[in-house]
Design an enzyme around this catalytic site. Structure first.
Site, PDB file in Angstrom:
ATOM      1  N   GLY A   1       0.830  -1.203   0.000  1.00  0.00           N
ATOM      2  CA  GLY A   1       0.000   0.000   0.000  1.00  0.00           C
ATOM      3  C   GLY A   1       0.865   1.253   0.000  1.00  0.00           C
ATOM      4  O   GLY A   1       2.093   1.196   0.173  1.00  0.00           O
ATOM      5  N   SER A   2       0.239   2.395  -0.206  1.00  0.00           N
ATOM      6  CA  SER A   2       0.963   3.666  -0.241  1.00  0.00           C
ATOM      7  C   SER A   2       1.326   4.125   1.181  1.00  0.00           C
ATOM      8  O   SER A   2       0.459   4.228   2.029  1.00  0.00           O
ATOM      9  CB  SER A   2       0.115   4.727  -0.938  1.00  0.00           C
ATOM     10  OG  SER A   2       0.702   5.996  -0.768  1.00  0.00           O
ATOM     11  N   THR A   3       2.587   4.370   1.398  1.00  0.00           N
ATOM     12  CA  THR A   3       3.031   4.863   2.714  1.00  0.00           C
ATOM     13  C   THR A   3       2.483   6.252   2.996  1.00  0.00           C
ATOM     14  O   THR A   3       2.308   6.637   4.152  1.00  0.00           O
ATOM     15  CB  THR A   3       4.563   4.880   2.794  1.00  0.00           C
ATOM     16  OG1 THR A   3       5.080   5.692   1.748  1.00  0.00           O
ATOM     17  CG2 THR A   3       5.119   3.474   2.703  1.00  0.00           C
ATOM     18  N   PHE A   4       2.187   7.036   1.935  1.00  0.00           N
ATOM     19  CA  PHE A   4       1.664   8.396   2.129  1.00  0.00           C
ATOM     20  C   PHE A   4       0.260   8.352   2.690  1.00  0.00           C
ATOM     21  O   PHE A   4      -0.136   9.175   3.512  1.00  0.00           O
ATOM     22  CB  PHE A   4       1.683   9.164   0.806  1.00  0.00           C
ATOM     23  CG  PHE A   4       3.070   9.467   0.317  1.00  0.00           C
ATOM     24  CD1 PHE A   4       3.804  10.519   0.875  1.00  0.00           C
ATOM     25  CD2 PHE A   4       3.675   8.684  -0.647  1.00  0.00           C
ATOM     26  CE1 PHE A   4       5.085  10.790   0.427  1.00  0.00           C
ATOM     27  CE2 PHE A   4       4.946   8.959  -1.089  1.00  0.00           C
ATOM     28  CZ  PHE A   4       5.669  10.006  -0.547  1.00  0.00           C
ATOM     29  N   LYS A   5      -0.515   7.348   2.243  1.00  0.00           N
ATOM     30  CA  LYS A   5      -1.880   7.222   2.747  1.00  0.00           C
ATOM     31  C   LYS A   5      -1.869   6.828   4.242  1.00  0.00           C
ATOM     32  O   LYS A   5      -2.717   7.269   5.012  1.00  0.00           O
ATOM     33  CB  LYS A   5      -2.645   6.165   1.941  1.00  0.00           C
ATOM     34  CG  LYS A   5      -2.953   6.610   0.517  1.00  0.00           C
ATOM     35  CD  LYS A   5      -3.676   5.528  -0.255  1.00  0.00           C
ATOM     36  CE  LYS A   5      -3.955   5.982  -1.684  1.00  0.00           C
ATOM     37  NZ  LYS A   5      -4.611   4.918  -2.496  1.00  0.00           N
TER      38      LYS A   5
END
Length: 300
Positions: free
Chosen positions: A295-299
């Site tokens: 998954g996106s670390t930013f999310k």
């Protein structure tokens, strides 16, 4: 001349007999030497096996706890029903009583109590209530041995991580299997003298070798955090009508796993052993065995 020939023939016969007896004596010495030297250990072991009976004393399996000492898996004592057929005076009554108390098939029990063996295990790990009922029946030839049974106090808690054992107490999955050699311990034994029919000899010699209990295993999991995680997984599973739900809680400073789970699960005290596919599916620790798209670390 005739007398001389007779004496010579007698000497020859005596000499032949002496040679024959000498050969027989030599063969006997060789045979005794073979039995006493070459076969000594095997014969001694066979003789001991005929006049003694060895009963295994199960070792107590070590506990599995969370990081705070809360017990997740432990072993307790359980009785195993053992029958000495040579001592049974009324096999019909014996079979009927055991089948009624333990809920077993009468013919199956009857076949066991009438076998031509020194002792027969009828059923392992019965409840204390069942053991009390059988003791109260006072049946001759009926006895009990101490066995151990694995208990999981929190039932379907941390199922895929803890794993489960066989009836014999051998780890089959999870922590139970991975650290089996540490948890298992070393069994002991009780050796007692018996007669030719397998009956105990009054005042006979006995030797007891004490069992060595297994080591405890302490996890990094925190039972409180694990409870919150499992409740969240169940909610996510039901709300989203998902096939499975997985989660993990980690201490970011140390990397310790505080909680890890897969839903649905099952009660470790009663694994679905009759359905192999279901057991394998529910036992699978998907968090560590399956692959997931990152998954996106930013999310996050």
């Amino acid at each position: 001349m005739g007398g001389d020939n007779l004496r010579i023939n007698n000497k020859r016969r005596i000499f032949a007999v002496m040679i024959l007896f000498g050969a027989l004596f030599f063969a006997l010495v060789i045979r005794l030497g073979y039995l006493q030297i070459s076969q000594a250990s095997w014969l001694q072991e066979k003789a001991v096996g005929q006049w003694t009976r060895s009963t295994t004393v199960a070792a107590k399996r070590g506990k599995i706890t969370d990081q705070n000492g809360i017990v997740l898996a432990q072993s307790g004592s359980a009785d195993t029903v053992v029958v000495t057929p040579a001592n049974v005076t009324d096999p019909e009554k014996m079979a009927q009583t055991i089948s009624d108390v333990l809920g077993m098939d009468y013919q199956n029990v009857y076949d066991k109590v009438t076998q031509d063996k020194s002792s027969v295990i009828v059923k392992r790990q019965i409840t204390s209530e069942q053991a009390d009922q059988l003791r109260a029946a006072n049946l001759k030839g009926l006895g009990f041995t101490v066995d151990t049974r694995r208990y999981y106090p929190l039932k379907n808690f941390l199922t895929q991580v803890i794993g489960y054992t066989t009836v014999d107490g051998t780890g089959q999955d999870g922590i139970e299997a991975r650290y089996d050699k540490y948890l298992a311990g070393t069994p002991g034994k009780l050796i007692a003298e018996r007669d030719s029919s397998g009956r105990e000899i009054p005042y006979g010699a006995e030797q007891y070798v004490e069992a060595q209990d297994g080591y405890n295993v302490k996890l990094t999991v925190d039972a409180v955090v694990q409870t919150f995680l499992e409740n969240a997984l169940q909610d996510a599973y039901e709300v989203n009508q998902a096939k499975t739900a997985q989660g993990i809680v980690m201490d970011p400073k140390t990397g310790e796993i505080l909680a890890i789970g897969t839903y649905p699960s099952f009660d470790l005290n009663n694994p679905p052993r009759n359905d192999y596919d279901q057991l394998q599916t529910l036992s699978r620790n998907r968090v560590v065995s399956d692959s997931f798209e990152p998954g996106s670390t930013f999310k996050i």
